[in-house]
Design a protein around this motif. Structure first.
Motif, PDB file in Angstrom:
ATOM      1  N   LYS A   1       0.832  -1.212   0.000  1.00  9.73           N
ATOM      2  CA  LYS A   1       0.000   0.000   0.000  1.00  9.73           C
ATOM      3  C   LYS A   1       0.868   1.264   0.000  1.00  9.73           C
ATOM      4  O   LYS A   1       0.620   2.187  -0.773  1.00  9.73           O
ATOM      5  CB  LYS A   1      -0.907   0.022   1.244  1.00  9.73           C
ATOM      6  N   THR A   2       1.861   1.284   0.878  1.00  7.23           N
ATOM      7  CA  THR A   2       2.668   2.502   1.006  1.00  7.23           C
ATOM      8  C   THR A   2       3.432   2.785  -0.288  1.00  7.23           C
ATOM      9  O   THR A   2       3.466   3.935  -0.747  1.00  7.23           O
ATOM     10  CB  THR A   2       3.625   2.385   2.215  1.00  7.23           C
ATOM     11  N   VAL A   3       4.004   1.754  -0.897  1.00  2.94           N
ATOM     12  CA  VAL A   3       4.755   2.023  -2.128  1.00  2.94           C
ATOM     13  C   VAL A   3       3.819   2.422  -3.277  1.00  2.94           C
ATOM     14  O   VAL A   3       4.210   3.174  -4.157  1.00  2.94           O
ATOM     15  CB  VAL A   3       5.693   0.860  -2.547  1.00  2.94           C
TER      16      VAL A   3
ATOM     17  N   ILE B   1      -2.740  10.127   2.701  1.00  2.00           N
ATOM     18  CA  ILE B   1      -2.638   9.812   4.132  1.00  2.00           C
ATOM     19  C   ILE B   1      -2.520   8.301   4.300  1.00  2.00           C
ATOM     20  O   ILE B   1      -3.432   7.542   3.953  1.00  2.00           O
ATOM     21  CB  ILE B   1      -3.856  10.338   4.924  1.00  2.00           C
ATOM     22  N   ASP B   2      -1.376   7.886   4.815  1.00  2.00           N
ATOM     23  CA  ASP B   2      -1.129   6.461   5.031  1.00  2.00           C
ATOM     24  C   ASP B   2      -1.652   6.071   6.412  1.00  2.00           C
ATOM     25  O   ASP B   2      -1.786   6.920   7.288  1.00  2.00           O
ATOM     26  CB  ASP B   2       0.385   6.206   4.935  1.00  2.00           C
ATOM     27  N   GLU B   3      -1.938   4.787   6.587  1.00  2.00           N
ATOM     28  CA  GLU B   3      -2.409   4.263   7.881  1.00  2.00           C
ATOM     29  C   GLU B   3      -3.612   5.065   8.359  1.00  2.00           C
ATOM     30  O   GLU B   3      -3.680   5.484   9.516  1.00  2.00           O
ATOM     31  CB  GLU B   3      -1.287   4.339   8.938  1.00  2.00           C
ATOM     32  N   ILE B   4      -4.581   5.242   7.485  1.00  2.00           N
ATOM     33  CA  ILE B   4      -5.713   6.136   7.753  1.00  2.00           C
ATOM     34  C   ILE B   4      -6.517   5.723   8.986  1.00  2.00           C
ATOM     35  O   ILE B   4      -7.099   6.572   9.669  1.00  2.00           O
ATOM     36  CB  ILE B   4      -6.643   6.232   6.507  1.00  2.00           C
TER      37      ILE B   4
HETATM   38 MG   LIG Z   1       2.469   0.717   4.763  1.00  2.00          MG
END
Ligand SMILES: [Mg+2]
Ligand SMILES: Nc1ncnc2c1ncn2[C@@H]1O[C@H](COP(=O)(O)OP(=O)(O)O)[C@@H](O)[C@H]1O
Length: 370
Positions: A51-53, A146-149
């Motif tokens: 997800k992050t990448v 926004i990561d880790e929402i």
């Molecule tokens: Mg991640």
């Protein structure tokens, strides 16, 4: 030569395998601009799926189209941080408040402290509107990621929602891209504060095709001075199960053992073993830590089977009825840990989780201490 593989959370992989389609809707939206539904997108998927990448890849695409990107994680103080980023961007674009610089952003509250007299401090909604209006004039827009929402402070999410909705209503080019694990995102979407997010495009990320992994591993090795045979490549690709984190772990540990300049069958087996151990001590442990004790017990009971499990069997191993087991089945599917394997069967969705659970169960570890 440096190891080209990147087995670290959020680290850009040498090749982004099998995600050609995942960004299509978003890219289209960036090209279409304001009003396009894909400008509101949620990436969900289990830990380590990438997800992050993918957020990073989306940001780069938007930037290449001239969009301004503000990349955030959902820790407390989100709104003050967003506000100060926006003021900086306005200044960079030559639209900052003349002669006045941002000096501090108050933590906790949403106010922005600058050298401006309090009466002249503008609410962040005005700042956001000004920035996006300027960008609109340039034919681009603003993308917030926004990561880790799921970790977002609910009051801050309410603030964010109000401003984003305002910008959308004004037909301004604003994009919001968020990412999180499925269960946590589903929970968040069920809350009243998230009404606006329910309209978002949801892209559920899964494992990638083994064949794509094989091609990517081949290309990455070919860029180095380490040689690997086609059958070794196929074996390595299969060992990843198409799970993105494991692609990097397997690549990394196999590559570093090729000290003589070529992968041997022995070093291949050792590398894969090492990759699996690392997966256990990082991703698998962390995934299990997110779950409740009953969730973990359910998984331990599933690990008794060599393949997909019947819900009825799990229920009887738990000493409960199928309705009870069904609740945990749902929870674990939402968490992205297990999947429906068809015909009422359940299977693990994270490769090697079954093996990991078995090894721990064999050493007397129970769901309390997993
Ligand atoms: Mg991640
Ligand atoms: N599509 C992909 N192809 C190859 N490697 C990937 C891919 N997606 C992620 N990775 C690798 O997997 C690991 C986990 O990625 P990350 O984005 O941190 O996952 P998540 O945010 O979902 O937990 C990183 O080492 C990253 O380089």
């Amino acid at each position: 030569m440096r190891n080209p593989f990147k087995p670290t959370a959020g680290a850009r992989p040498p090749l982004l395998v099998g995600r050609e389609d995942a960004l299509d809707g978003f890219k289209e939206a960036i090209n279409d601009g304001s009003g396009s539904p894909g400008l509101l997108t949620i990436f969900t998927g289990p830990r380590g799926v990438g997800k992050t990448v993918l957020l990073t890849a989306a940001e780069e695409f938007a930037q290449a189209q001239g969009w301004v990107v503000i990349s955030e994680t959902a820790t407390t103080g989100l709104i003050p941080r967003l506000t100060s980023s926006m003021i900086l961007r306005l200044e960079e674009l030559g639209n900052g408040p003349p002669g006045r610089r941002l000096t501090a952003v108050t933590a906790g509250g949403f106010g922005v402290t600058t050298q401006l007299a309090p009466a002249r401090q503008r609410p962040w909604r005005d700042i956001a509107t000004q920035l996006v209006t300027v960008l609109d004039g340039h034919g681009t827009g603003l993308l917030i990621t926004i990561d880790e929402i799921h970790a977002v402070n609910r009051e801050e999410l309410t603030e964010l929602a109000a401003v984003i909705q305002h910008l959308i209503r004004e037909d301004l080019p604003i994009g919001l891209l968020v990412a999180g694990i499925p269960k946590a995102v589903s929970d968040l979407l069920n809350e009243d504060v998230s009404t606006f997010l329910r309209r978002a495009d949801r892209v559920d990320l899964k494992d990638v095709a083994i064949r794509d992994v094989e091609v990517a591993l081949a290309a990455t090795f070919a860029d180095t001075d380490v040689t690997i045979t086609p059958s070794q490549l196929r074996y390595a690709a299969e060992a990843t199960g198409g799970y993105p984190f494991l692609i990097q772990l397997v690549g990394y540990h196999v590559w570093r053992r090729a000290v003589t300049g070529s992968v041997t069958d022995e070093s291949l087996a050792e590398g894969i073993d090492a990759a699996r151990r690392r997966l256990g001590s990082t991703v698998l442990q962390a995934s299990l830590a997110d779950l409740s004790q009953v969730d973990r017990t359910f998984l331990l009971k599933m690990a008794d089977d060599d393949g997909p499990s019947k819900v009825a069997d799990i229920a009887s191993r738990l000493g409960e009825n199928t309705k009870y087991a069904g609740v945990y089945r749902r929870r674990l599917i939402d968490a992205g840990v297990i999947v429906n394997a068809g015909r009422g069967l359940l299977d693990f969705s994270v490769p090697h989780l079954r093996q990991y659970l078995r090894e721990h169960a064999a050493s007397g570890i129970d769901s309390n201490t997993l």
